[in-house]
Design a protein around this motif. Structure first.
Motif, short mmCIF file in Angstrom:
data_model
loop_
_atom_site.label_atom_id
_atom_site.label_comp_id
_atom_site.label_asym_id
_atom_site.label_seq_id
_atom_site.Cartn_x
_atom_site.Cartn_y
_atom_site.Cartn_z
N THR A 90 -3.31 10.25 -4.91
CA THR A 90 -3.05 11.40 -5.80
C THR A 90 -3.00 10.98 -7.32
OG1 THR A 90 -0.59 11.28 -5.96
CG2 THR A 90 -1.56 12.72 -4.19
N GLU A 91 -3.27 11.61 -8.27
CA GLU A 91 -3.26 11.44 -9.65
C GLU A 91 -2.03 10.93 -9.93
OE1 GLU A 91 -5.39 13.96 -12.22
OE2 GLU A 91 -4.78 13.08 -13.86
N ARG A 92 -0.94 11.62 -9.39
CA ARG A 92 0.31 11.50 -9.79
C ARG A 92 0.81 10.10 -9.37
NH1 ARG A 92 3.09 16.02 -7.00
NH2 ARG A 92 2.06 17.29 -8.60
N GLU A 93 0.39 9.34 -8.47
CA GLU A 93 0.94 8.16 -8.31
C GLU A 93 0.47 7.24 -9.35
OE1 GLU A 93 0.01 6.98 -3.98
OE2 GLU A 93 -1.17 9.06 -4.53
N ILE A 94 -0.90 7.47 -9.95
CA ILE A 94 -1.42 6.77 -11.24
C ILE A 94 -0.47 7.04 -12.44
CG2 ILE A 94 -3.39 6.08 -12.65
CD1 ILE A 94 -4.93 7.81 -10.51
N GLU A 95 -0.15 8.48 -12.49
CA GLU A 95 0.73 8.48 -13.72
C GLU A 95 2.13 8.04 -13.45
OE1 GLU A 95 1.11 12.67 -14.36
OE2 GLU A 95 -0.80 13.15 -13.67
N LEU A 96 2.65 7.74 -12.27
CA LEU A 96 4.00 7.05 -12.12
C LEU A 96 3.85 5.54 -12.32
CD1 LEU A 96 7.18 7.54 -11.81
CD2 LEU A 96 6.57 7.26 -9.30
N ALA A 97 2.68 5.20 -11.89
CA ALA A 97 2.49 3.54 -11.96
C ALA A 97 2.45 3.43 -13.32
CB ALA A 97 1.47 3.29 -11.23
N GLU A 98 1.65 4.24 -14.28
CA GLU A 98 1.21 3.96 -15.55
C GLU A 98 2.71 4.02 -16.47
OE1 GLU A 98 -3.22 5.43 -15.93
OE2 GLU A 98 -1.66 6.77 -16.38
N ALA A 99 3.55 5.06 -16.09
CA ALA A 99 4.61 5.15 -16.74
C ALA A 99 5.70 4.24 -16.58
CB ALA A 99 5.45 6.48 -16.18
N ILE A 100 5.67 3.37 -15.44
CA ILE A 100 6.72 2.28 -14.86
C ILE A 100 6.09 1.12 -15.85
CG2 ILE A 100 7.38 0.58 -13.04
CD1 ILE A 100 7.36 3.12 -11.27
N LEU A 112 4.04 1.52 -4.94
CA LEU A 112 5.15 2.59 -5.02
C LEU A 112 5.42 2.31 -3.02
CD1 LEU A 112 3.93 5.51 -6.74
CD2 LEU A 112 5.52 3.56 -7.40
N VAL A 113 6.68 2.40 -2.82
CA VAL A 113 7.21 2.51 -1.41
C VAL A 113 8.22 3.63 -1.48
CG1 VAL A 113 6.75 0.17 -1.09
CG2 VAL A 113 8.86 0.69 -1.79
N SER A 114 9.22 3.44 -0.39
CA SER A 114 10.16 4.79 -0.14
C SER A 114 11.71 4.41 -0.33
CB SER A 114 9.92 5.47 1.22
OG SER A 114 8.36 5.94 1.13
N SER A 115 11.97 3.08 -0.20
CA SER A 115 13.27 2.71 -0.06
C SER A 115 13.36 1.26 -0.95
CB SER A 115 14.01 2.73 0.98
OG SER A 115 13.62 1.58 1.52
N GLY A 116 14.60 1.26 -1.60
CA GLY A 116 15.01 -0.22 -2.06
C GLY A 116 14.81 -1.29 -1.21
N THR A 117 15.28 -1.05 0.07
CA THR A 117 15.26 -1.99 1.18
C THR A 117 13.63 -2.39 1.49
OG1 THR A 117 17.20 -1.46 2.41
CG2 THR A 117 15.38 -2.40 3.66
N GLU A 118 12.86 -1.49 1.66
CA GLU A 118 11.28 -1.66 1.76
C GLU A 118 10.99 -2.48 0.53
OE1 GLU A 118 9.60 2.18 2.12
OE2 GLU A 118 7.59 1.15 2.78
N SER A 300 4.53 6.42 1.33
CA SER A 300 4.67 5.79 0.14
C SER A 300 3.85 6.49 -1.16
CB SER A 300 4.00 4.36 0.20
OG SER A 300 4.62 3.53 0.85
N GLY A 301 4.37 6.74 -2.06
CA GLY A 301 3.72 7.44 -3.02
C GLY A 301 3.82 9.05 -3.05
#
Ligand SMILES: *Cc1c(COP(=O)(O)O)cnc(C)c1O
Length: 426
Positions: A90-100, A112-118, A300-301
């Motif tokens: 999705t485009e939103r994943e790119i946006e979040l990646a760019e923001a980070i 991007l993943v789903s938990s800190g452990t992961e 993920s994402g």
């Protein structure tokens, strides 16, 4: 009066081990019945008896804006209507990646993943894959999630390989994990002198939040960086807790140190399951589908989680956000110190950004062993005293605390007054 928390705890224990889905929630360390939360808003949540608490755990860090921030709620509601999950990009994943990446300059790429452990587990695999080495260094009292190789405590003797801290982790699985004392320069030097050519990475919480709140000294953090560089090991900052919490650029920004890999979680999901790891392009391109290091995730994402994370990052990146949050958190810490001093209680406290820790001892501890010398009974009395007075802090003495942008000066003052009353009680 019937206590609905008791009723729910009994029901929960029949169907969920210990009645909880993550151990520290069970109040095992402090005793008593865990509060079952029915709703939250701003700096508060309400338990099953409709009793209100000022919330200083903030879901263990993520809720930096407080609960139910209107901009975040709106973003999530909009995302939900567009679908929960697709299993396609999705485009939103790119946006979040760019923001980070814009906020964490040491990272050139992120997954991007789903938990800190992961995220920590994946960063570890990547570090081993990228270096072709087996050994890892971690520190006693730092928590990096519950992957097998990271559930380790120090063995006997200096700079030795560690022992599993959980049943179900065979010693063979942790035989490459070297566990050292936090802030112990001599052990650090010794470990690299002995094992340097085998060390894939050193993983550290540079401001540790899982042994209460303990900072790596600037000298110790700098030496971690130098030794990794010198021996070809990767420096991994686990910023699952500190990322966007101690400041807009994390612990690495506070310390002015550039790690090779960074692990993020908690705040970047704004309360939804989301975490990440990242670093230089050349290392990140070792990951599948480009490289030989496998890593994947059905959710993920996730589009709803990324909407929540993006809306949260947008708020915290506003000018002055961390100045205000840091000031508020310091006022809590200073107020608690003054209250303890007025009542003649041994006490100390520290904070950075919206994260704090306090100790029922005169000096700030430098490592896990010292944190664990805290008087248990005294901590438990303080915890329950605060809980009775509508202040919810972490139910264990080895956890950090969190202030959100939603906490008011009145909330802080009420908290300090509650603590003062307890300090006064003989
Ligand atoms: C919370 C935490 C983790 C684990 O994250 P989960 O989302 O609970 O799996 C890892 N490292 C640090 C430093 C943390 O504080």
């Amino acid at each position: 009066m019937t206590d609905r928390n008791d009723i729910l705890f009994e029901r929960a224990r029949a169907v969920i081990p210990g009645g909880v889905n993550s151990p520290v929630r069970a109040f095992k360390a402090v005793g008593g019945t865990p509060r079952f939360i029915q709703r939250a808003q701003g700096a508060y949540f309400w338990d099953a008896n409709d009793k209100r608490y000022i919330d200083y755990i903030g879901s263990w860090g993520p809720m930096i804006l407080g609960h139910g921030h209107p901009a975040v709620v709106e973003a999530v509601q909009k995302a939900v209507l567009e679908g929960f999950s697709y299993g396609a990009p999705t485009e939103r994943e790119i946006e979040l990646a760019e923001a980070i990446l814009a906020l964490v300059p040491s990272m050139e790429m992120v997954r991007l993943v789903s938990s800190g452990t992961e995220a920590a587990m994946s960063a570890l695999r990547l570090a081993r894959g990228a270096t072709g080495r087996k050994s890892i260094v971690k520190f006693e009292g730092c928590y990096h999630g519950h992957a097998d190789a990271l559930l380790v405590k120090a063995g006997s003797g200096l700079a030795t390989f560690g022992n599993p801290t959980s049943a179900g982790v065979p010693p063979e699985v942790v035989q490459h994990t070297i566990v050292l004392e936090y802030n112990n320069l001599q052990q650090l030097e010794e470990a690299f002198a002995l094992h340097g050519k085998d060390i894939a990475c050193l993983m550290i919480e540079a401001i540790a939040g899982n042994m209460n709140f303990v900072r790596a000294t600037p000298e110790f953090a700098r030496r971690c960086r130098e030794l990794c560089t010198q021996h070809g090991a990767l420096l991994v900052f686990d910023e699952v807790m500190t990322g966007f919490r101690v400041g807009l650029h994390g612990a690495q920004g506070v310390l002015g140190i550039k790690p090779d890999l960074t692990v993020l979680g908690k705040v970047i999901g704004g309360g939804m399951p989301l975490a990440a790891f990242g670093g230089p392009r050349a290392i990140m391109e070792q990951l599948a589908p480009l490289g030989p290091v496998y890593q994947a995730g059905t959710l993920s994402g996730n589009p709803v989680a990324t909407a929540c994370g993006l809306a949260t990052l947008k708020e915290i990146a506003k000018p002055g956000f961390y100045e205000a949050l840091g000031k508020k958190t310091r006022s809590l810490v200073d107020g608690l110190k003054a209250a303890a001093a007025a009542e003649g209680q041994p006490f100390n406290a520290d904070s950075e950004g919206g994260m704090f820790g306090f100790f029922l001892m005169k000096d700030l501890p430098q490592n896990y062993a010292t944190v664990m010398t805290t008087d248990n009974a005294k901590f438990n009395a303080l915890f329950h005293g605060l809980l009775d007075r509508g202040v919810y802090i972490a139910p264990a003495l080895y956890e950090a605390g969190f202030v959100s942008a939603a906490h008011s000066d009145e909330d802080i003052a009420a908290t300090i007054e509650a603590a003062r009353q307890i300090f006064r009680t003989p």
